[in-house]
Structure formats: C-alpha cells, structure tokens
Design a protein around this motif. Structure first.
Motif, short mmCIF file in Angstrom:
data_model
loop_
_atom_site.label_atom_id
_atom_site.label_comp_id
_atom_site.label_asym_id
_atom_site.label_seq_id
_atom_site.Cartn_x
_atom_site.Cartn_y
_atom_site.Cartn_z
N MET A 109 0.80 -1.22 0.00
CA MET A 109 0.00 0.00 0.00
C MET A 109 0.84 1.27 0.00
N ARG A 110 2.15 1.15 0.28
CA ARG A 110 3.01 2.34 0.26
C ARG A 110 3.07 2.96 -1.13
N ARG A 111 3.15 2.10 -2.15
CA ARG A 111 3.31 2.58 -3.53
C ARG A 111 2.93 1.46 -4.47
N HIS A 112 2.01 1.72 -5.36
CA HIS A 112 1.59 0.69 -6.33
C HIS A 112 0.95 1.37 -7.53
N GLU A 113 0.88 0.64 -8.60
CA GLU A 113 0.19 1.16 -9.78
C GLU A 113 -1.29 1.30 -9.45
N TYR A 114 -1.83 2.45 -9.79
CA TYR A 114 -3.23 2.73 -9.46
C TYR A 114 -4.12 2.25 -10.61
N PRO A 115 -5.08 1.37 -10.34
CA PRO A 115 -5.94 0.89 -11.42
C PRO A 115 -6.82 1.99 -11.98
N ASN A 116 -6.89 2.07 -13.27
CA ASN A 116 -7.68 3.09 -13.94
C ASN A 116 -9.16 2.82 -13.69
N VAL A 117 -9.82 3.72 -12.96
CA VAL A 117 -11.22 3.49 -12.59
C VAL A 117 -12.13 3.53 -13.81
N VAL A 118 -11.71 4.22 -14.85
CA VAL A 118 -12.51 4.23 -16.08
C VAL A 118 -12.56 2.83 -16.69
N HIS A 119 -11.48 2.09 -16.54
CA HIS A 119 -11.43 0.72 -17.06
C HIS A 119 -12.07 -0.27 -16.10
N TYR A 120 -11.75 -0.16 -14.80
CA TYR A 120 -12.16 -1.19 -13.85
C TYR A 120 -13.49 -0.91 -13.15
N ALA A 121 -13.91 0.33 -13.12
CA ALA A 121 -15.15 0.64 -12.41
C ALA A 121 -16.04 1.60 -13.19
N PRO A 122 -16.28 1.34 -14.48
CA PRO A 122 -17.11 2.27 -15.26
C PRO A 122 -18.55 2.33 -14.75
N ASP A 123 -19.04 1.23 -14.18
CA ASP A 123 -20.40 1.22 -13.65
C ASP A 123 -20.53 2.13 -12.44
N LEU A 124 -19.49 2.20 -11.62
CA LEU A 124 -19.56 3.02 -10.41
C LEU A 124 -19.45 4.51 -10.71
N ILE A 125 -18.59 4.88 -11.66
CA ILE A 125 -18.41 6.31 -11.92
C ILE A 125 -19.60 6.90 -12.66
N LYS A 126 -20.50 6.04 -13.12
CA LYS A 126 -21.76 6.53 -13.70
C LYS A 126 -22.83 6.78 -12.64
N ASP A 127 -22.58 6.31 -11.42
CA ASP A 127 -23.52 6.46 -10.32
C ASP A 127 -23.17 7.74 -9.55
N ARG A 128 -23.93 8.80 -9.78
CA ARG A 128 -23.60 10.10 -9.21
C ARG A 128 -23.61 10.08 -7.69
N ASP A 129 -24.57 9.39 -7.10
CA ASP A 129 -24.65 9.34 -5.64
C ASP A 129 -23.43 8.64 -5.05
N LEU A 130 -23.00 7.56 -5.68
CA LEU A 130 -21.85 6.82 -5.19
C LEU A 130 -20.57 7.64 -5.36
N VAL A 131 -20.43 8.31 -6.47
CA VAL A 131 -19.25 9.16 -6.70
C VAL A 131 -19.21 10.28 -5.67
N ARG A 132 -20.37 10.83 -5.34
CA ARG A 132 -20.43 11.89 -4.33
C ARG A 132 -19.95 11.35 -2.97
N ILE A 133 -20.38 10.14 -2.64
CA ILE A 133 -19.92 9.53 -1.38
C ILE A 133 -18.42 9.29 -1.42
N ALA A 134 -17.92 8.81 -2.55
CA ALA A 134 -16.48 8.53 -2.68
C ALA A 134 -15.65 9.81 -2.52
N ARG A 135 -16.14 10.92 -3.03
CA ARG A 135 -15.40 12.18 -2.93
C ARG A 135 -15.30 12.68 -1.49
N LEU A 136 -16.22 12.25 -0.65
CA LEU A 136 -16.22 12.67 0.76
C LEU A 136 -15.54 11.63 1.66
N TYR A 137 -14.71 10.79 1.07
CA TYR A 137 -14.10 9.67 1.80
C TYR A 137 -13.44 10.11 3.09
N TYR A 138 -12.60 11.14 3.07
CA TYR A 138 -11.89 11.55 4.27
C TYR A 138 -12.86 12.05 5.34
#
Length: 323
Positions: A152-181
């Motif tokens: 977890m210190r350093r790794h290649e970050y998976p492209n969410v457009v490739h791996y999670a296209p269904d999630l980034i289309k969900d506005r409510d879920l993306v809003r929750i993800a942006r408030l992660y901290y």
C-alpha cells in the motif's frame, strides 16, 4: 480506447496509472490509515494508565468494528465489486459510507483495486499477491510482508474508467467517494463523542477515540489484510480456481465470512461466501435479512450442481474414471 494523436489506430485504454502525484497520495494514505492506527493501538494500551478499559470501550470497539466491517464485506466487496445482489439506493449509500469509515480507501478506488486483483490474482499485475517474491522461506516472508502491508506504500493505481465504469456513472456513489476523508473522520468522531458523553470526561472521549476509532481500524485492517496474504498461501482448497486462494474456516466469524476465500474465488458472483448454511457467513446473513425486508434482491447464489461440479474431489473422481 484512446485516439492516437496522428489519427492512426486507437491506443488501448491504460489499465493502470502511475505518477508522482498518485504515489504521494498513496504514501499519505499509508501513513494516515495504515501506520497511524498502529501507533494509536500502542497509545490505547498506554492510556490505560489514565482511563481503564471498560464496558463502554468494549461496546464502541465491537460495534464500530462490526458496522464498518459489514460496510466493507457487504458493501464494498459483495455489492459494489462483484454485484452479487442489488440493494435499494439508500441501503447501498449507507453501506458505502460505513465501508468508507473503515479507512481502507474510497469505494471506487477499492473496487477498482479488487477487480484488478481478481483479474490477475497471483500473477504479475496482482497488486497484493504473496506468491510473487521468489521461492524458499525468504521469498515467502517477503511475499507475506508485501501482500499484508507494504504494497500500500506505492503501487500502480488501477484506472477506474477501465475497472469501475459502472460506479463512476452512479452520481450518488461518486459523491460519497469524494467525501471519503470526511467519512473516516466521522467514524473517529462518533466513538469520541459517545465516550465523552458516557463518562462526562475528556479521558472518556480520548479513550473512545482510541478504542472505537484507531484500534478498531487497526483490528479490521489486519483481518482484511490477512485474507490477502495468509489465505493465498495457507488453508484448504475445496474448489477449483486458477489462483492460490484458500479457506480459513476457523476465522469465519472474525472475518464476517470473508475467510471462505477459496469459495469466493471459485464463485465470485455469489453473495454467499460460505455457500452452505453450516458455514458461518455473517455478511451473507445481513444480505439475507435485507432481502427478507425487501431491501435487497437478485441474490446470485450458485446452484448445488454448479458448486458440486467445481469441487476438486469431483474433478479427481472424473479423472480416475476416465483413466
């Protein structure tokens, strides 16, 4: 696909992204949510000299571990990553928030990482395999350290457009993800406030923060990481799967069902990791309860015939008969 600047053949979409900026974010997250809980756990035991561990601390530790752990296994893992069932929007949102409080990354990033893990499990490209560090005892130790913590210190970050296209289309879920901290902070604030109100003291508030916050994150993290590390090297393998996943049934309750790891890799579309009623799987119990209440549907539990067909003993029997 990405268009080539010269107008020739389109370039394939990159599966991973690597940059100094992303690596700085990874190091920050590693220090805040992986290293700090270790220090907080040490501090919690030191603070016992000031404020003893009591029923309030136990309830806060257990309840916060349970709800955030269910947020990870039922929400992050079974619902959002593998789509093993469908949930009404407010339940899905609540599960995403509870999973975020665990401090293991925003929901979209977590899903992308885990989908990449399944795509490359125990092969080059797997972000946290313990089986790619060489042979022998030292290779096993290096692999376990990498897969359990250090990756977890350093790794290649998976492209969410490739791996999670269904999630980034969900506005409510993306809003929750942006408030992660903010959700992580809320998960620390709740036990702090409760501890202070119950004891009517600042020491009770600090004790609540330590046990219901940092110790809880530490415990849950190491439970999840042990599945990534130890259960890809040790345990039982009742089902055929192309990677090195194993079951650790003795840890079923502590992992909320996640330790049926070979079962999960053999049937990733199943909301039940235990697969049978007698294998303890609290995560699936919650999904079944949601279904009974009309809050979840379309549970994709594999048929008994399909489960039987994947049993390693069944393949062995077939091979012996063919011979």
């Amino acid at each position: 696909m990405i268009s080539d600047p010269n107008g020739d053949l389109p370039e394939p979409r990159r599966k991973t992204i690597s940059s100094p900026y992303i690596h700085r974010l990874q190091r920050r997250h590693f220090l805040l949510f992986d290293v700090l809980p270790i220090l907080g756990t040490v501090g919690a035991f030191a603070f016992l000299a000031v404020h003893p561990f009591g029923i309030t601390e136990f309830v806060l530790l257990f309840s916060m571990w349970l709800v955030t752990g269910l947020g990870v296994t039922v929400g992050y893992h079974r619902l959002f990553t593998h789509r093993t069932f469908k949930a009404v929007p407010w339940v899905a949102g609540l599960l995403a928030i509870l999973g975020s409080m665990a401090g293991q990354g925003g929901v979209v990033s977590w899903v992308a990482l885990h989908r990449r893990h399944h795509e490359y499990s125990d092969r080059e490209g797997d972000p946290h395999s313990p089986n790619l560090a060489g042979g022998g005892f030292l290779g096993a130790v290096r692999g376990l350290a990498h897969s359990h913590f250090l990756w977890m210190r350093r790794h290649e970050y998976p492209n969410v457009v490739h791996y999670a296209p269904d999630l980034i289309k969900d506005r409510d879920l993306v809003r929750i993800a942006r408030l992660y901290y903010y959700w992580v902070a809320l998960g620390l604030l709740i036990p702090t406030v409760i501890g202070g109100l119950v004891s009517l003291s600042w020491t009770g508030a600090v004790s609540g923060l330590l046990w219901g916050g940092l110790v809880r994150i530490f415990v849950l993290e190491h439970i999840v990481w042990a599945i990534n590390s130890f259960l890809h090297m040790f345990g039982t393998r009742p089902y055929e799967s192309r990677e090195n996943s194993h079951n650790g049934g003795i840890f079923a309750l502590a992992t909320l069902g996640e330790s049926w790891h070979n079962n999960h890799h053999a049937f990733p579309e199943s909301p039940s990791f235990g697969l049978n009623w007698y294998r303890l799987d609290p995560g699936f119990w919650l999904i079944e309860l949601l279904a009974v209440c009309g809050l979840a549907r379309d549970l994709k539990v594999p048929s008994a015939d399909r489960i039987a067909a994947k049993r390693i003993s069944a393949h062995t029997d077939q091979a012996s008969h063919a011979a």
